[in-house]
Enzyme design. Structure first.
Site, PDB file in Angstrom:
ATOM      1  N   CYS A 191       0.676 -16.979 -13.344  1.00  0.00           N
ATOM      2  CA  CYS A 191       1.327 -15.765 -13.159  1.00  0.00           C
ATOM      3  C   CYS A 191       2.350 -16.075 -12.202  1.00  0.00           C
ATOM      4  O   CYS A 191       2.282 -16.403 -11.022  1.00  0.00           O
ATOM      5  CB  CYS A 191       0.413 -14.851 -12.520  1.00  0.00           C
ATOM      6  SG  CYS A 191       0.984 -13.027 -12.513  1.00  0.00           S
ATOM      7  N   ASN A 250     -12.460 -24.292 -29.635  1.00  0.00           N
ATOM      8  CA  ASN A 250     -11.954 -24.310 -31.008  1.00  0.00           C
ATOM      9  C   ASN A 250     -10.274 -24.666 -30.982  1.00  0.00           C
ATOM     10  O   ASN A 250      -9.706 -23.949 -30.280  1.00  0.00           O
ATOM     11  CB  ASN A 250     -12.102 -22.716 -31.509  1.00  0.00           C
ATOM     12  CG  ASN A 250     -13.334 -22.253 -31.546  1.00  0.00           C
ATOM     13  OD1 ASN A 250     -14.148 -23.162 -31.861  1.00  0.00           O
ATOM     14  ND2 ASN A 250     -13.517 -21.091 -31.340  1.00  0.00           N
ATOM     15  N   HIS A 277      -2.396 -22.943 -25.248  1.00  0.00           N
ATOM     16  CA  HIS A 277      -2.642 -23.644 -23.980  1.00  0.00           C
ATOM     17  C   HIS A 277      -3.847 -24.072 -23.938  1.00  0.00           C
ATOM     18  O   HIS A 277      -4.919 -23.319 -24.598  1.00  0.00           O
ATOM     19  CB  HIS A 277      -2.688 -22.358 -23.102  1.00  0.00           C
ATOM     20  CG  HIS A 277      -2.581 -22.711 -21.660  1.00  0.00           C
ATOM     21  ND1 HIS A 277      -1.529 -22.409 -20.702  1.00  0.00           N
ATOM     22  CD2 HIS A 277      -3.489 -23.563 -21.007  1.00  0.00           C
ATOM     23  CE1 HIS A 277      -1.991 -22.775 -19.623  1.00  0.00           C
ATOM     24  NE2 HIS A 277      -2.983 -23.366 -19.593  1.00  0.00           N
ATOM     25  N   HIS A 329      -7.431 -24.857 -23.830  1.00  0.00           N
ATOM     26  CA  HIS A 329      -8.635 -23.983 -23.360  1.00  0.00           C
ATOM     27  C   HIS A 329      -9.955 -24.109 -24.306  1.00  0.00           C
ATOM     28  O   HIS A 329     -10.058 -24.561 -25.716  1.00  0.00           O
ATOM     29  CB  HIS A 329      -8.363 -22.637 -23.010  1.00  0.00           C
ATOM     30  CG  HIS A 329      -8.234 -21.849 -24.260  1.00  0.00           C
ATOM     31  ND1 HIS A 329      -7.083 -21.929 -25.081  1.00  0.00           N
ATOM     32  CD2 HIS A 329      -8.888 -20.938 -24.905  1.00  0.00           C
ATOM     33  CE1 HIS A 329      -7.340 -21.203 -26.366  1.00  0.00           C
ATOM     34  NE2 HIS A 329      -8.209 -20.635 -26.005  1.00  0.00           N
ATOM     35  N   GLN A 350     -14.117 -22.453 -24.333  1.00  0.00           N
ATOM     36  CA  GLN A 350     -15.254 -21.508 -24.138  1.00  0.00           C
ATOM     37  C   GLN A 350     -16.382 -21.907 -23.928  1.00  0.00           C
ATOM     38  O   GLN A 350     -16.767 -23.073 -24.111  1.00  0.00           O
ATOM     39  CB  GLN A 350     -15.099 -20.584 -25.094  1.00  0.00           C
ATOM     40  CG  GLN A 350     -14.050 -19.856 -25.692  1.00  0.00           C
ATOM     41  CD  GLN A 350     -13.947 -18.727 -26.812  1.00  0.00           C
ATOM     42  OE1 GLN A 350     -14.586 -17.914 -26.729  1.00  0.00           O
ATOM     43  NE2 GLN A 350     -13.188 -19.130 -27.969  1.00  0.00           N
TER      44      GLN A 350
END
Lengths: 376, 376
Positions: free
Chosen positions: A90, A186, A197, A199, A201
């Site tokens: 951020c 995935n 980006h 990543h 899970q």
């Protein structure tokens, strides 16, 4: 080299962690790679309201399995612009993302739209049995670099990721009401992922789901009969034959299994059985990271473009019992059957559960063997 | 009205049939709808050479299931122009299709690139157990009109199709070495089908595949305990509650099951349990055709465009035993979750086997209920 620091008691836990809570109440952990975590500014969330997730399970009497329903997910009011990356650090508090600015390598936080939730309560009645959708859905951001990929990360960061998966498993086990932890990625629009980006899970289930339950059943039956690991036996056979191997190290391997269900299916595992991520030795973890990175670089090198896949990591259930039959490993299920053709799951695969292949695993192993990669 | 005619002994068999053999040796049956079959000219095949199919099975030790490998399918030398429809009636012998010119309603022939074959022999050795890929893969052409769809066919032709599926099941059972017959249709580019001529497939397996095996197991356990049908019980509950019903007739129903795994999942069945297609009474078959046509027209009416789906029909195994627990029914698994969004099967669905839904079945049932359709 491991220090007992932070909330972890086992020696293979990540060394540098920082626990945070997002403004909407979601928990977040930042992991440092080789150094302490530093956060600059407040912890952001794209969502201001507290999360009230209440998924519920319904029992499928014919299939004998649970399905989870999280209908609030349709009610997403948050419509970001197409360029918005919620996993970027951020930089403007007026446009919050999920990640704070700072110095850290990997971030884990609760999914805002979880399919399973620790808050789940009072399932509604239905025409079949229902239960609370108890569990955890976490997002694992592999790197703060939006343009990287899992395979492009330095080996120490991939090793850290293996530790992070172990750490999340240990935490889920501590809750006492969860039975299985599945880390997965995935990757690619072909499997429904438009956020590039890097990543993955983690789903933590209140039961052992059908696929790992079936694997545990076959492994247990084999162990009881032969007093050795079924997957270990397969690994030995593949190593001995050689022709399906994609990586072979001192402690870890990657290979196209002779019973592949997807054309470019690859399994990654240690050579000796390990039940959980947090039970990997330093040497095993280091070599498993090399095996994983090799596969990922070969995939991306094959057609010189990002290679889509589902990567799922299987470990033992969290039932507190010993699992000598279990064997930590990853299975890659890529959607392509050739450069330009997808393998669709249809009649026989989804309807009957019998996969049909129009290539031999040995041929696809040769293709992957021919891709040259260099580890750092 | 039924006459004992042709090779069938049971009274519900199709009345008008013609048996043919293609130039490459493949068997073909033409079925007439209400009148005898007439063929004009020779029986064509796009392929001149005899078919030598030799798929083999490999055992997946971890999942405890067979996978079939038919590697010759990659060697297709036949590259038709994009406008070529192999399921059209043949009008030019120099450009042969699969179907002869003539007068008939439905055609069934052996798939040229079968995943399972009656010819399968001598499986090659592999690092896992292997077996011949014994079985049948048939193509079922629903109509000679390339621009029609299954739902657009007149009810008598849909009834005939239900008879044809029964006829193929009876023939497969007569062989004695096959255990399960699954008729299915993959429809739409979204499930990998680019050939729009209305057609389905039939797979006959040398074992009961995992999905129907699991269903049989749950149904058998329920029957032993309650002396009634598990699916019958579900049908009664859905009929009584009403809110998930899509069609309700005297003998057949269609409904969104309360445990749907896909947003627009629909099940079609008789109200009283029937084990096999060929055991349907005339009245049941007529109403089942109405239920099926209603679902198909509602699907296509929902967004005013052809609605893609996988349709799979489950019946009892071919083991010669009575199956009071079994219940013939269709399950539709459509790939869309809303007009513009596909439901991708990824981490939790494929990796764990737990489906995650972000809508309630009841909501989707309401959408389908609101689509008005008229049966002929």
């Amino acid at each position: 080299m491991e220090q007992d620091q932070g909330p972890q008691q086992n020696s293979t836990a990540p060394q540098f962690t920082l626990e945070l809570t997002k403004p909407d109440g979601r928990a977040m952990t930042l992991y440092g790679c080789g150094g302490p975590v530093r956060v600059d500014g407040p912890v952001p969330s794209p969502f201001a309201d507290p999360l009230h997730a209440n998924p519920h399970l319904r029992w499928h009497p014919l299939r004998g399995e649970w399905i989870t329903y999280a209908a609030y997910r349709q009610g997403r009011t948050f419509l970001p612009p197409p360029e918005y990356n919620p996993l970027a650090m951020c930089v403007d508090p007026a446009n919050p993302t999920e990640l704070p600015a700072g110095d850290y390598a990997i971030a884990v936080f609760e999914n805002r739209f979880p399919s399973l939730s620790a808050e789940a309560h009072d399932p509604p009645p239905a025409l079949v049995e229902t239960a609370p959708g108890n569990g955890l859905c976490e997002v694992v951001v592999f790197t703060t670099d939006p343009k990287a990929s899992l395979g492009a990360l330095p080996l120490p960061q991939i090793e850290l990721l293996l530790q992070v998966w172990g750490d999340r498993t240990v935490r889920a086990a501590r809750r006492g009401d969860l039975q299985y932890v599945l880390p997965f990625e995935n990757r690619g629009a072909e499997v429904g992922v438009t956020l590039h980006h890097p990543h993955g899970q983690i789903y933590a289930y209140p039961f052992v789901p059908p696929v790992p339950a079936r694997m545990q059943q076959t492994q247990q039956a084999f162990y009881e009969q032969h007093r050795k690991s079924l997957l270990g036996d397969m690994v030995q056979k593949h190593m001995k034959a050689g022709e399906n191997m994609v990586y072979q190290g001192q402690h870890a391997v990657a290979f196209v299994p002779a019973c592949a269900r997807y054309p470019y299916e690859v399994w990654v595992s240690t050579i000796e059985p390990v039940a959980y991520f947090h039970e990997l030795s330093d040497a095993q973890r280091a070599d498993l990271a090399r095996a994983l990175k090799t596969v990922l670089l070969k995939y991306d090198g094959l057609w010189q473009r990002p290679f889509p896949y589902l990567m799922a990591w299987y470990q033992a259930p969290l039932d507190g019992k010993p699992h000598p039959e279990a064997f930590l490993h990853a299975e890659f299920s890529p959607p392509y059957r050739s450069r330009d053709r997808l393998k669709y799951l249809a009649g026989t695969e989804l309807g009957a559960g019998m996969f049909a292949m129009d290539v031999l695993p040995e041929e696809k192993a040769r293709e992957l063997q021919q891709v040259q990669v260099t580890l750092d």
